[in-house]
Design a protein around this motif. Structure first.
Motif, PDB file in Angstrom:
ATOM      1  N   SER A   6      16.502  -9.409  14.540  1.00 14.94           N
ATOM      2  CA  SER A   6      16.781  -8.706  13.379  1.00 14.94           C
ATOM      3  C   SER A   6      16.906 -10.213  13.026  1.00 14.94           C
ATOM      4  N   VAL A   7      16.004 -10.071  11.575  1.00 17.55           N
ATOM      5  CA  VAL A   7      16.554 -11.678  10.555  1.00 17.55           C
ATOM      6  C   VAL A   7      16.537 -11.373   8.986  1.00 17.55           C
ATOM      7  N   VAL A   8      17.281 -12.596   8.543  1.00 18.56           N
ATOM      8  CA  VAL A   8      17.021 -12.522   6.979  1.00 18.56           C
ATOM      9  C   VAL A   8      16.341 -13.205   6.403  1.00 18.56           C
ATOM     10  N   VAL A   9      15.951 -12.466   5.066  1.00 19.71           N
ATOM     11  CA  VAL A   9      15.057 -13.426   5.014  1.00 19.71           C
ATOM     12  C   VAL A   9      15.733 -13.802   2.972  1.00 19.71           C
ATOM     13  N   ASP A  10      14.769 -14.388   2.110  1.00 19.24           N
ATOM     14  CA  ASP A  10      15.374 -15.126   1.497  1.00 19.24           C
ATOM     15  C   ASP A  10      14.507 -16.130   0.983  1.00 19.24           C
ATOM     16  N   SER A  11      14.541 -16.798  -0.593  1.00 24.18           N
ATOM     17  CA  SER A  11      13.513 -18.103  -1.577  1.00 24.18           C
ATOM     18  C   SER A  11      14.649 -18.373  -2.088  1.00 24.18           C
ATOM     19  N   GLN A  12      14.027 -19.799  -2.036  1.00 24.47           N
ATOM     20  CA  GLN A  12      14.422 -21.234  -3.048  1.00 24.47           C
ATOM     21  C   GLN A  12      13.636 -21.684  -4.244  1.00 24.47           C
ATOM     22  N   SER A  13      14.028 -21.775  -5.166  1.00 24.35           N
ATOM     23  CA  SER A  13      13.266 -22.735  -6.236  1.00 24.35           C
ATOM     24  C   SER A  13      13.772 -23.584  -5.912  1.00 24.35           C
ATOM     25  N   VAL A  14      13.035 -25.485  -6.890  1.00 24.87           N
ATOM     26  CA  VAL A  14      13.078 -26.052  -6.379  1.00 24.87           C
ATOM     27  C   VAL A  14      12.394 -27.045  -7.036  1.00 24.87           C
ATOM     28  N   LYS A  15      12.434 -27.764  -7.804  1.00 29.84           N
ATOM     29  CA  LYS A  15      11.538 -28.692  -9.436  1.00 29.84           C
ATOM     30  C   LYS A  15      10.520 -29.710  -7.848  1.00 29.84           C
ATOM     31  N   ALA A  16       9.733 -30.285  -8.819  1.00 31.38           N
ATOM     32  CA  ALA A  16       8.563 -30.671  -8.279  1.00 31.38           C
ATOM     33  C   ALA A  16       9.007 -32.044  -8.677  1.00 31.38           C
ATOM     34  N   SER A  17       7.988 -32.815  -8.255  1.00 26.01           N
ATOM     35  CA  SER A  17       8.039 -34.224  -8.376  1.00 26.01           C
ATOM     36  C   SER A  17       6.887 -34.139  -9.330  1.00 26.01           C
ATOM     37  N   GLU A  18       6.243 -35.510  -9.993  1.00 23.42           N
ATOM     38  CA  GLU A  18       5.089 -35.481 -10.413  1.00 23.42           C
ATOM     39  C   GLU A  18       4.303 -36.234  -9.541  1.00 23.42           C
ATOM     40  N   THR A  19       4.273 -36.145  -8.447  1.00 25.01           N
ATOM     41  CA  THR A  19       2.872 -36.152  -7.495  1.00 25.01           C
ATOM     42  C   THR A  19       2.670 -35.184  -7.049  1.00 25.01           C
ATOM     43  N   VAL A  20       3.340 -33.705  -7.724  1.00 30.55           N
ATOM     44  CA  VAL A  20       2.678 -32.139  -6.791  1.00 30.55           C
ATOM     45  C   VAL A  20       1.511 -31.481  -8.525  1.00 30.55           C
ATOM     46  N   ALA A  60      15.567  -8.452  -4.759  1.00 29.49           N
ATOM     47  CA  ALA A  60      13.886  -8.642  -5.015  1.00 29.49           C
ATOM     48  C   ALA A  60      12.489  -8.306  -3.933  1.00 29.49           C
ATOM     49  N   TYR A  61      12.757  -8.074  -2.919  1.00 30.57           N
ATOM     50  CA  TYR A  61      12.403  -7.477  -1.813  1.00 30.57           C
ATOM     51  C   TYR A  61      11.860  -6.253  -1.999  1.00 30.57           C
ATOM     52  N   GLY A  62      12.156  -5.442  -2.028  1.00 25.62           N
ATOM     53  CA  GLY A  62      12.274  -3.796  -2.424  1.00 25.62           C
ATOM     54  C   GLY A  62      11.680  -3.346  -2.830  1.00 25.62           C
ATOM     55  N   GLY A  63      11.240  -1.867  -3.413  1.00 28.21           N
ATOM     56  CA  GLY A  63      10.449  -1.827  -3.790  1.00 28.21           C
ATOM     57  C   GLY A  63       9.174  -0.826  -3.075  1.00 28.21           C
ATOM     58  N   LYS A  64       7.507  -1.252  -3.753  1.00 24.90           N
ATOM     59  CA  LYS A  64       6.701  -0.604  -2.601  1.00 24.90           C
ATOM     60  C   LYS A  64       6.476  -2.396  -1.311  1.00 24.90           C
ATOM     61  N   LEU A  65       7.561  -2.841  -1.285  1.00 19.49           N
ATOM     62  CA  LEU A  65       7.246  -3.951  -0.147  1.00 19.49           C
ATOM     63  C   LEU A  65       8.296  -3.019   0.782  1.00 19.49           C
ATOM     64  N   ILE A  66       8.601  -2.177   0.655  1.00 18.00           N
ATOM     65  CA  ILE A  66       9.742  -1.757   1.712  1.00 18.00           C
ATOM     66  C   ILE A  66       8.664  -1.264   2.739  1.00 18.00           C
ATOM     67  N   THR A  67       7.937  -0.114   2.044  1.00 22.15           N
ATOM     68  CA  THR A  67       6.762   1.364   2.516  1.00 22.15           C
ATOM     69  C   THR A  67       5.840   0.409   3.288  1.00 22.15           C
ATOM     70  N   TRP A  68       5.317  -0.691   2.457  1.00 20.71           N
ATOM     71  CA  TRP A  68       3.868  -1.821   3.382  1.00 20.71           C
ATOM     72  C   TRP A  68       5.073  -1.836   4.537  1.00 20.71           C
ATOM     73  N   ALA A  69       5.881  -2.497   4.411  1.00 21.90           N
ATOM     74  CA  ALA A  69       5.758  -3.555   5.634  1.00 21.90           C
ATOM     75  C   ALA A  69       6.204  -2.324   6.667  1.00 21.90           C
ATOM     76  N   LYS A  70       7.404  -1.403   6.536  1.00 17.73           N
ATOM     77  CA  LYS A  70       6.574   0.294   7.680  1.00 17.73           C
ATOM     78  C   LYS A  70       5.767   0.642   7.724  1.00 17.73           C
ATOM     79  N   LYS A  71       4.336   0.472   7.152  1.00 20.86           N
ATOM     80  CA  LYS A  71       3.622   1.940   7.138  1.00 20.86           C
ATOM     81  C   LYS A  71       2.729   0.995   8.444  1.00 20.86           C
ATOM     82  N   TYR A  72       2.541  -1.090   8.254  1.00 20.91           N
ATOM     83  CA  TYR A  72       1.221  -1.789   8.360  1.00 20.91           C
ATOM     84  C   TYR A  72       2.529  -2.920   9.318  1.00 20.91           C
ATOM     85  N   LEU A  73       3.128  -2.480   9.553  1.00 24.04           N
ATOM     86  CA  LEU A  73       3.903  -4.059  10.506  1.00 24.04           C
ATOM     87  C   LEU A  73       5.191  -3.384  11.068  1.00 24.04           C
TER      88      LEU A  73
END
Length: 287
Positions: A106-120, A186-199
């Protein structure tokens, strides 16, 4: 060999772990090639110095190899999958040393938003309306000990469930043993059904208690939050500076690699030694 003077430099014990995991130099292969002009250890130390201190590539100290050389090795190793191999091998060693199985179920997933410099560039950055951040979003998968399995960087303007499909697809290909993924709502909804069906992966969401106020430690999710804090200690990751998202993924992985090599080579102290250190601290405070 240059003198080791920076905190980010590899120790002899760390280099003994990393050197066998690097690819064989071209000059030692049957097809042949030019000998490398700089020792591999200095290349690795240069990458670690940049990640730890957050400098520009062009600001590489003069006692390291030229910045173009260090950058070139970092790009090639990332593109060839070398960084991923090192990360996975170190993670398995830590799990085995802790008496765990080499692969997590089992694993844990999460996201993080960060500011980008002018080089991005505009093509790889976006606006996160929830966090009010103009930049990029990092997606991280860790095991139950907080050790990194996978990193993906996207624009900050996409909802977590959209890149999660590609992230989970990569996870299913490289780690077919994983059956449960813990995540936030944020990872709920249709993603749960998709992950179970295809993966054949079960996504279990951990929701914040409705009556909670302020900061609350959530089951399972605190593991990945702690991993983010470990990665953010490397100053390069306080903001995204890389033109290429793939390079950002590589440098985040390098931060994880440094954490794991330090953990594997940390000298274990006996209870008596810890008591002596605590006693010395008490005496110094009293003085």
């Amino acid at each position: 060999m240059r003198q080791r003077r920076y905190p980010s430099d590899t120790t002899d014990a760390e280099w003994a772990l990393l050197e066998p995991l690097l690819p064989v130099p071209a000059c030692q292969t049957p097809s042949g090639g030019h000998p490398e002009a700089h020792p591999r250890r200095e290349i690795v130390d240069g990458i670690r110095y940049l990640v730890d201190n957050g400098i520009k590539w062009r600001a590489m100290p003069s006692d390291f190899p030229p910045w173009r050389t260090v950058y070139g090795f970092a790009r090639r190793w990332a593109a060839a999958g070398v960084i991923g191999v090192i990360r996975d091998q170190l993670r398995r060693r830590i799990r085995l040393a802790a008496g765990k199985t080499p692969r997590a179920a089992s694993v844990v997933v999460d996201s993080q938003s960060v500011k980008a410099s002018e080089t991005v560039g505009r093509d790889s950055r976006g606006w996160d309306g929830g966090k009010l951040i103009n930049g990029r979003k990092r997606h991280l998968i860790v095991d139950n000990r907080g050790l990194v399995l996978m990193v993906m960087v996207t624009t900050a303007g996409v909802h977590d469930s959209i890149p999660a499909k590609e992230l989970l697809f990569r996870l299913a290909l490289t780690h077919p043993e994983i059956s449960i993924v813990w995540a936030d709502s944020a990872y709920g909804g249709k993603l749960i059904t998709w992950a179970k069906k295809y993966l054949d992966i079960t996504i279990k969401t951990v929701r914040r208690p409705p009556d909670a106020k302020g900061f609350v430690v959530l089951p399972r999710r605190w593991v990945v939050e702690r991993s983010w804090s470990w990665i953010m200690r490397a100053r390069r990751h306080c903001r995204d500076h890389e033109r290429l998202p793939e390079m950002s993924e590589s440098l985040i992985t390098w931060a994880a690699i440094t954490l794991m090599t330090r953990r594997l080579t940390r000298r274990k102290t006996s209870p008596a030694e810890r008591r002596d250190v605590a006693h010395s601290y008490v005496l110094s405070e009293a003085a």
